[in-house]
Design a protein around this motif. Structure first.
Motif, PDB file in Angstrom:
ATOM      1  N   TYR A   1      32.488  43.732  42.062  1.00  0.00           N
ATOM      2  CA  TYR A   1      31.865  44.292  43.264  1.00  0.00           C
ATOM      3  C   TYR A   1      31.021  45.498  42.888  1.00  0.00           C
ATOM      4  CZ  TYR A   1      34.600  41.305  46.349  1.00  0.00           C
ATOM      5  OH  TYR A   1      35.112  40.233  47.006  1.00  0.00           O
TER       6      TYR A   1
ATOM      7  N   GLY B   1      45.340  42.712  46.222  1.00  0.00           N
ATOM      8  CA  GLY B   1      44.304  43.254  45.334  1.00  0.00           C
ATOM      9  C   GLY B   1      44.097  42.439  44.076  1.00  0.00           C
ATOM     10  N   ALA B   2      44.826  41.324  43.937  1.00  0.00           N
ATOM     11  CA  ALA B   2      44.707  40.519  42.719  1.00  0.00           C
ATOM     12  C   ALA B   2      43.417  39.707  42.692  1.00  0.00           C
ATOM     13  CB  ALA B   2      45.910  39.583  42.601  1.00  0.00           C
ATOM     14  N   GLY B   3      42.808  39.508  43.850  1.00  0.00           N
ATOM     15  CA  GLY B   3      41.540  38.782  43.892  1.00  0.00           C
ATOM     16  C   GLY B   3      41.590  37.470  44.647  1.00  0.00           C
ATOM     17  N   LYS B   4      42.662  37.244  45.397  1.00  0.00           N
ATOM     18  CA  LYS B   4      42.815  35.968  46.110  1.00  0.00           C
ATOM     19  C   LYS B   4      41.693  35.769  47.132  1.00  0.00           C
ATOM     20  CE  LYS B   4      46.889  37.165  47.741  1.00  0.00           C
ATOM     21  NZ  LYS B   4      47.024  38.520  47.164  1.00  0.00           N
ATOM     22  N   SER B   5      41.511  36.778  47.971  1.00  0.00           N
ATOM     23  CA  SER B   5      40.475  36.636  49.007  1.00  0.00           C
ATOM     24  C   SER B   5      39.103  36.460  48.380  1.00  0.00           C
ATOM     25  CB  SER B   5      40.466  37.866  49.915  1.00  0.00           C
ATOM     26  OG  SER B   5      41.714  38.005  50.545  1.00  0.00           O
ATOM     27  N   THR B   6      38.874  37.204  47.304  1.00  0.00           N
ATOM     28  CA  THR B   6      37.584  37.097  46.621  1.00  0.00           C
ATOM     29  C   THR B   6      37.344  35.671  46.156  1.00  0.00           C
ATOM     30  OG1 THR B   6      37.786  39.382  45.907  1.00  0.00           O
ATOM     31  CG2 THR B   6      36.205  38.003  44.727  1.00  0.00           C
TER      32      THR B   6
HETATM   33  N1  LIG Z   1      33.577  44.086  49.459  1.00  0.00           N
HETATM   34  C1  LIG Z   1      34.209  44.693  48.431  1.00  0.00           C
HETATM   35  N2  LIG Z   1      33.618  45.714  47.785  1.00  0.00           N
HETATM   36  C2  LIG Z   1      34.221  46.321  46.744  1.00  0.00           C
HETATM   37  N3  LIG Z   1      35.414  45.981  46.289  1.00  0.00           N
HETATM   38  C3  LIG Z   1      36.080  44.961  46.873  1.00  0.00           C
HETATM   39  C4  LIG Z   1      35.505  44.266  47.989  1.00  0.00           C
HETATM   40  N4  LIG Z   1      36.360  43.304  48.386  1.00  0.00           N
HETATM   41  C5  LIG Z   1      37.430  43.399  47.567  1.00  0.00           C
HETATM   42  N5  LIG Z   1      37.258  44.391  46.662  1.00  0.00           N
HETATM   43  C6  LIG Z   1      38.194  44.741  45.574  1.00  0.00           C
HETATM   44  O1  LIG Z   1      38.399  43.599  44.789  1.00  0.00           O
HETATM   45  C7  LIG Z   1      39.754  43.488  44.415  1.00  0.00           C
HETATM   46  C8  LIG Z   1      40.306  42.156  44.883  1.00  0.00           C
HETATM   47  O2  LIG Z   1      40.352  42.144  46.296  1.00  0.00           O
HETATM   48  P1  LIG Z   1      40.829  40.882  47.137  1.00  0.00           P
HETATM   49  O3  LIG Z   1      40.104  39.703  46.643  1.00  0.00           O
HETATM   50  O4  LIG Z   1      40.699  41.203  48.573  1.00  0.00           O
HETATM   51  O5  LIG Z   1      42.361  40.772  46.736  1.00  0.00           O
HETATM   52  P2  LIG Z   1      43.561  40.068  47.522  1.00  0.00           P
HETATM   53  O6  LIG Z   1      43.000  39.188  48.561  1.00  0.00           O
HETATM   54  O7  LIG Z   1      44.286  39.328  46.448  1.00  0.00           O
HETATM   55  O8  LIG Z   1      44.402  41.156  48.080  1.00  0.00           O
HETATM   56  C9  LIG Z   1      40.456  44.671  45.038  1.00  0.00           C
HETATM   57  O9  LIG Z   1      40.566  45.689  44.043  1.00  0.00           O
HETATM   58  C10 LIG Z   1      39.541  45.130  46.124  1.00  0.00           C
HETATM   59  O10 LIG Z   1      39.628  46.498  46.304  1.00  0.00           O
END
Ligand SMILES: Nc1ncnc2c1ncn2[C@@H]1O[C@H](COP(=O)(O)OP(=O)(O)O)[C@@H](O)[C@H]1O
Ligand SMILES: [Mg+2]
Lengths: 330, 230
Positions: free
Chosen positions: B11, B38-43
């Motif tokens: 990001y 914060g592991a990256g699942k949603s990403t």
């Molecule tokens: N839009 C964004 N901008 C910057 N950092 C992000 C954004 N979305 C997520 N992150 C970061 O990316 C990492 C993975 O986030 P995320 O995919 O939401 O994890 P999870 O869904 O597993 O909790 C986290 O450290 C989060 O802070």
């Protein structure tokens, strides 16, 4: 339509081939739903819409009023222009016979509607009566007044510049000492009218721009208010066009209602003014009456205001909807 | 069906959300995606639905490289993916029926077809009697079921769920999972992101485990590994 899965085709989405006319009809019929939906959206959250429409109404009333004023002024002008007349002052040394021939000659002139001969005696009598200087005039040995021929040009030569041309032409004639065209006031009226028209034009443009901006801003706010909804729409696969459409229709409705308000206020104002106009017209022994907007002009007003509303929303909708992206699914 | 090839995502803040992720989910497969917050699942899920683009590597759906999908084409890709969110993302001002009908309206279905399909979807999630309700009249579990009905109403080949049971008690969570199994059994590929390990343990499905953006395990979740990894 599916990009990734060939065999998958949405059965409901009609992909029939249509002719151009059928397409246009389908567009309007298909959009009636969106028209009504947009009206429904306005209805659900009426306060900002009412305020916007009211401001639009006022903004559109001003140029429309100016238009009506200019239109009526033009008809006043035409009224007066027919009264353009040329006075020819004849040489004093002409015999009666010469004068008669000359009157006939002018009468037969192609550009002349009517001539009236005012002999110097008539003129003196009139002057005596009007001025009350009767006794003083008796002291004069000879009549100092010239014979005058009053020439009324044909309607098409009654305007300021052709009438002036006619004057120069008549002045060339041997019998005429000099001529006079009392048309200065007409020129001034013309100048004032064109000033009003120019002012109206530029003010109208400014007010139209303000209409576009007002609609744009209202639509922008309503897009921001519905951010969540737009995000969801994007998540389930709505195209930008689909999301934009209701906002464009809302802009059209704003224009429509704004135009309607403008028209109503003009009618009310004309009704209110018409009494005093009639009184003034009567004083001038004129049958002049204020005319409002004709049906065609009203339709034009509505079309213009709807066009402005549409452009206002179009200006902001594209960019605003691009800005909203479905964000972190939280 | 869903294939990741050496996908990394960082990001703008410099966060490395995903690093060199590769996996392949077969058509008709159901899998879990797990890892700490914060592991990256949603990403990872966002890369599939093109809410984000990878910084490196490629994502394929049904063999199509998503990097070749233009901005204008994204909506059409999303119509092939049913998405379910932890907070449901229902429209508050619309009835349950209208919420579920949304994907169909967008695709231009006729009213009759919409009725038929929405009723089928409502029936599947057991909410046929609540079609005229508004979302805030329903419980959390019911709202989530409405979200699922909306995701499946146009029978997409792929279902993605991001913490679909995050706000639900274990019994309701299991009910929701059973629903996913049902959709999977008719051939839909399902990928569910969750940190609810107890739930995963009971389901016995392929599990992809992320730790700090790296894929640390891919396979059936073994009980003894849970403690070590998470
Ligand atoms: N839009 C964004 N901008 C910057 N950092 C992000 C954004 N979305 C997520 N992150 C970061 O990316 C990492 C993975 O986030 P995320 O995919 O939401 O994890 P999870 O869904 O597993 O909790 C986290 O450290 C989060 O802070
Ligand atoms: Mg998450």
């Amino acid at each position: 339509m599916s990009l990734l899965f060939k065999q998958r085709n949405s059965a409901g989405a009609n992909q029939r081939k249509l002719g151009i006319v059928a397409k246009i009809i389908a567009f309007f019929v298909g959009n009636i739903r969106h028209w009504l939906a947009a009206l429904g959206d306005i209805w659900r959250d009426p306060i900002p819409s009412i305020l916007t429409v009211a401001v639009l109404g006022v903004s559109l009333t001003l140029p429309s009023i100016m238009y009506v004023v200019a239109k009526n002024a033009q008809s006043v002008e035409q009224h007066w222009q027919n009264a353009a007349e040329i006075s020819l002052f004849l040489h004093t040394d002409l015999s009666d016979k010469q004068i008669q021939t000359f009157v006939k000659q002018v009468q037969l002139h192609a550009k002349v509607e009517k001539v009236t001969f005012v002999s110097n005696e008539q003129a003196l009598d009139e002057f005596e009566q009007l001025s009350g200087f009767g006794d003083a005039l008796n002291l004069l040995e000879a009549n100092p007044l010239p014979n005058v021929l009053i020439v009324i040009p044909l309607a098409e030569y009654a305007l300021a510049s052709p009438a002036a041309d006619l004057l120069t032409e008549l002045e060339q004639m041997r019998e005429v000492e000099f001529g006079k065209l009392d048309i200065e006031w007409l020129r001034r009226l013309n100048a004032v009218l064109s000033l009003i028209k120019d002012t109206m034009g530029s003010l109208g443009v400014l007010l139209c721009i303000s209409v576009v901006l007002i609609v744009g801003n209202t639509i922008r706010l309503s897009i921001i208010n519905r951010k969540e909804e737009i995000e969801v729409l994007k998540l389930v696969g709505a195209t930008d066009g689909f999301i934009q459409r209701p906002f464009l229709f809302t802009g059209l409705w704003y224009g429509f209602f704004g135009g309607l308000i403008a028209w109503l206020s003009i009618e009310i104002m004309l009704y209110y003014l018409s009494g005093s106009i009639v009184r003034i017209a009567d004083l001038y022994q004129s049958d002049f009456r204020l005319s409002g907007l004709s049906v065609a002009e009203m339709v034009n007003l509505l079309l213009i205001s709807m066009g402005l509303g549409l452009s206002g929303s179009y200006l902001v909708v594209r960019k605003q909807i691009l800005l909203i992206e479905p964000d972190s699914s939280i | 069906m869903i294939r990741f090839e050496q996908v990394s995502k960082s990001y703008s803040g410099g966060v490395q959300a995903l690093q060199k992720i590769s996996f392949h989910i077969q058509p008709g497969e159901m899998a879990f995606l797990t890892g700490h917050s914060g592991a990256g699942k949603s990403t990872l899920l966002k890369l599939i639905s093109i809410m984000e683009r990878p910084s490196a590597g490629h994502v394929f759906i049904n063999g199509h490289d998503l990097s070749k999908i233009s901005r204008k084409q994204i909506p059409y890709v999303r119509r092939d993916i049913g998405m379910i969110f932890q907070n449901h993302r229902l429209l508050r001002d619309n009835t349950i029926f209208d919420n579920i009908a949304l994907p169909l309206i967008i695709e231009g279905y006729g009213l009759k077809e919409i009725r038929k399909r929405v009723d089928t979807a409502l029936d599947k999630v057991g909410l046929l009697d609540k079609a005229r309700y508004y979302p805030n009249m329903l419980s959390g579990g019911e709202q989530q079921r409405v979200g699922i009905a909306r995701a499946v109403v146009n029978t997409p080949p792929i279902l993605l769920a991001d913490e679909p049971t995050g706000n639900l008690d274990p019994k309701l969570s299991l009910e929701i999972m059973r629903l996913f199994e049902e959709f999977n059994s008719v051939g839909t590929s399902v990928l569910i992101a969750t940190h609810d390990l107890g739930l995963i343990a009971r389901m016995k499905y392929r599990t992809l485990t992320l730790t700090k953006g790296r894929m640390v395990q891919d396979g059936l979740q073994a009980e003894e590994n849970q403690g070590a990894e998470l």
